[in-house]
Write a protein that holds these residues in place. Structure first.
Motif, PDB file in Angstrom:
ATOM      1  N   VAL A 164      -6.566  81.130  66.879  1.00  0.00           N
ATOM      2  CA  VAL A 164      -7.779  80.907  66.082  1.00  0.00           C
ATOM      3  C   VAL A 164      -8.098  82.159  65.273  1.00  0.00           C
ATOM      4  N   VAL A 165      -8.053  83.312  65.906  1.00  0.00           N
ATOM      5  CA  VAL A 165      -8.371  84.567  65.209  1.00  0.00           C
ATOM      6  C   VAL A 165      -7.338  84.843  64.114  1.00  0.00           C
ATOM      7  N   ILE A 166      -6.067  84.631  64.410  1.00  0.00           N
ATOM      8  CA  ILE A 166      -5.017  84.864  63.419  1.00  0.00           C
ATOM      9  C   ILE A 166      -5.204  83.945  62.220  1.00  0.00           C
ATOM     10  N   SER A 167      -5.486  82.671  62.472  1.00  0.00           N
ATOM     11  CA  SER A 167      -5.702  81.722  61.377  1.00  0.00           C
ATOM     12  C   SER A 167      -6.929  82.098  60.556  1.00  0.00           C
ATOM     13  N   LEU A 168      -7.971  82.553  61.234  1.00  0.00           N
ATOM     14  CA  LEU A 168      -9.183  82.956  60.529  1.00  0.00           C
ATOM     15  C   LEU A 168      -8.913  84.146  59.612  1.00  0.00           C
ATOM     16  N   VAL A 169      -8.217  85.140  60.127  1.00  0.00           N
ATOM     17  CA  VAL A 169      -7.927  86.338  59.333  1.00  0.00           C
ATOM     18  C   VAL A 169      -7.024  85.988  58.149  1.00  0.00           C
ATOM     19  N   ARG A 170      -5.987  85.184  58.392  1.00  0.00           N
ATOM     20  CA  ARG A 170      -5.095  84.790  57.293  1.00  0.00           C
ATOM     21  C   ARG A 170      -5.842  83.973  56.246  1.00  0.00           C
ATOM     22  N   GLY A 171      -6.772  83.121  56.684  1.00  0.00           N
ATOM     23  CA  GLY A 171      -7.565  82.343  55.748  1.00  0.00           C
ATOM     24  C   GLY A 171      -8.481  83.211  54.907  1.00  0.00           C
ATOM     25  N   ILE A 172      -9.081  84.210  55.539  1.00  0.00           N
ATOM     26  CA  ILE A 172      -9.949  85.134  54.787  1.00  0.00           C
ATOM     27  C   ILE A 172      -9.135  85.926  53.779  1.00  0.00           C
ATOM     28  N   ILE A 173      -7.961  86.382  54.174  1.00  0.00           N
ATOM     29  CA  ILE A 173      -7.095  87.124  53.245  1.00  0.00           C
ATOM     30  C   ILE A 173      -6.702  86.235  52.068  1.00  0.00           C
ATOM     31  N   ALA A 174      -6.343  84.969  52.352  1.00  0.00           N
ATOM     32  CA  ALA A 174      -5.989  84.044  51.277  1.00  0.00           C
ATOM     33  C   ALA A 174      -7.186  83.790  50.368  1.00  0.00           C
ATOM     34  N   PHE A 175      -8.380  83.710  50.948  1.00  0.00           N
ATOM     35  CA  PHE A 175      -9.595  83.519  50.143  1.00  0.00           C
ATOM     36  C   PHE A 175      -9.813  84.695  49.208  1.00  0.00           C
ATOM     37  N   LEU A 176      -9.674  85.897  49.727  1.00  0.00           N
ATOM     38  CA  LEU A 176      -9.877  87.085  48.896  1.00  0.00           C
ATOM     39  C   LEU A 176      -8.837  87.169  47.783  1.00  0.00           C
ATOM     40  N   ARG A 177      -7.592  86.827  48.101  1.00  0.00           N
ATOM     41  CA  ARG A 177      -6.545  86.857  47.076  1.00  0.00           C
ATOM     42  C   ARG A 177      -6.776  85.771  46.029  1.00  0.00           C
ATOM     43  N   SER A 178      -7.190  84.585  46.455  1.00  0.00           N
ATOM     44  CA  SER A 178      -7.412  83.501  45.488  1.00  0.00           C
ATOM     45  C   SER A 178      -8.589  83.838  44.579  1.00  0.00           C
ATOM     46  N   THR A 179      -9.602  84.479  45.137  1.00  0.00           N
ATOM     47  CA  THR A 179     -10.736  84.884  44.311  1.00  0.00           C
ATOM     48  C   THR A 179     -10.289  85.898  43.266  1.00  0.00           C
ATOM     49  N   ARG A 180      -9.449  86.828  43.667  1.00  0.00           N
ATOM     50  CA  ARG A 180      -8.940  87.837  42.739  1.00  0.00           C
ATOM     51  C   ARG A 180      -8.075  87.161  41.664  1.00  0.00           C
ATOM     52  N   GLU A 181      -7.247  86.181  42.049  1.00  0.00           N
ATOM     53  CA  GLU A 181      -6.416  85.470  41.083  1.00  0.00           C
ATOM     54  C   GLU A 181      -7.277  84.703  40.086  1.00  0.00           C
ATOM     55  N   ASP A 182      -8.362  84.079  40.564  1.00  0.00           N
ATOM     56  CA  ASP A 182      -9.255  83.331  39.681  1.00  0.00           C
ATOM     57  C   ASP A 182      -9.901  84.260  38.653  1.00  0.00           C
ATOM     58  N   ILE A 183     -10.285  85.446  39.088  1.00  0.00           N
ATOM     59  CA  ILE A 183     -10.886  86.407  38.165  1.00  0.00           C
ATOM     60  C   ILE A 183      -9.853  86.850  37.122  1.00  0.00           C
ATOM     61  N   GLN A 204      -5.224  78.910  52.034  1.00  0.00           N
ATOM     62  CA  GLN A 204      -6.552  78.997  52.634  1.00  0.00           C
ATOM     63  C   GLN A 204      -6.920  77.675  53.306  1.00  0.00           C
ATOM     64  N   ASN A 205      -6.671  76.566  52.638  1.00  0.00           N
ATOM     65  CA  ASN A 205      -6.955  75.253  53.221  1.00  0.00           C
ATOM     66  C   ASN A 205      -6.105  74.996  54.465  1.00  0.00           C
ATOM     67  N   LYS A 206      -4.846  75.400  54.412  1.00  0.00           N
ATOM     68  CA  LYS A 206      -3.957  75.219  55.561  1.00  0.00           C
ATOM     69  C   LYS A 206      -4.450  76.036  56.759  1.00  0.00           C
ATOM     70  N   MET A 207      -4.860  77.272  56.505  1.00  0.00           N
ATOM     71  CA  MET A 207      -5.349  78.122  57.591  1.00  0.00           C
ATOM     72  C   MET A 207      -6.657  77.586  58.164  1.00  0.00           C
ATOM     73  N   MET A 208      -7.503  77.022  57.320  1.00  0.00           N
ATOM     74  CA  MET A 208      -8.754  76.428  57.800  1.00  0.00           C
ATOM     75  C   MET A 208      -8.440  75.245  58.723  1.00  0.00           C
TER      76      MET A 208
END
Length: 78
Positions: free
Chosen positions: A16-35, A51-55
């Motif tokens: 659960v913790v690993i998936s959460l951390v990977r999802g947060i990292i994917a979220f931060l990267r996707s936000t940066r890509e969108d910008i 991010q969806n897969k990790m969620m």
């Protein structure tokens, strides 16, 4: 049996913790890509899909951990 279920529970909690951390990292990267892209809205990016897969994985592991806890509680009462 209780020791086995405790080990399974700890492993599930770690997943659960690993998936959460990977999802947060994917979220931060996707936000940066969108910008960087300017938000052209051409669909989901690779990071958003990750991010969806990790969620989904996080929710799945949490459900399994709850199931293990229910089993452990059932065994302790019986």
């Amino acid at each position: 049996m209780n020791v086995f279920l405790t080990i399974v529970l700890v492993v599930l909690m770690a997943l659960v913790v690993i998936s959460l951390v990977r999802g947060i990292i994917a979220f931060l990267r996707s936000t940066r890509e969108d910008i960087d892209r300017g938000g052209d809205g051409t669909g989901a990016t690779e990071m958003q899909l990750l991010q969806n897969k990790m969620m989904f994985n996080r929710v799945k592991y949490q459900a399994l951990a709850i199931l293990v806890i229910i089993i452990m509680l059932g065994m302790s009462r019986g």
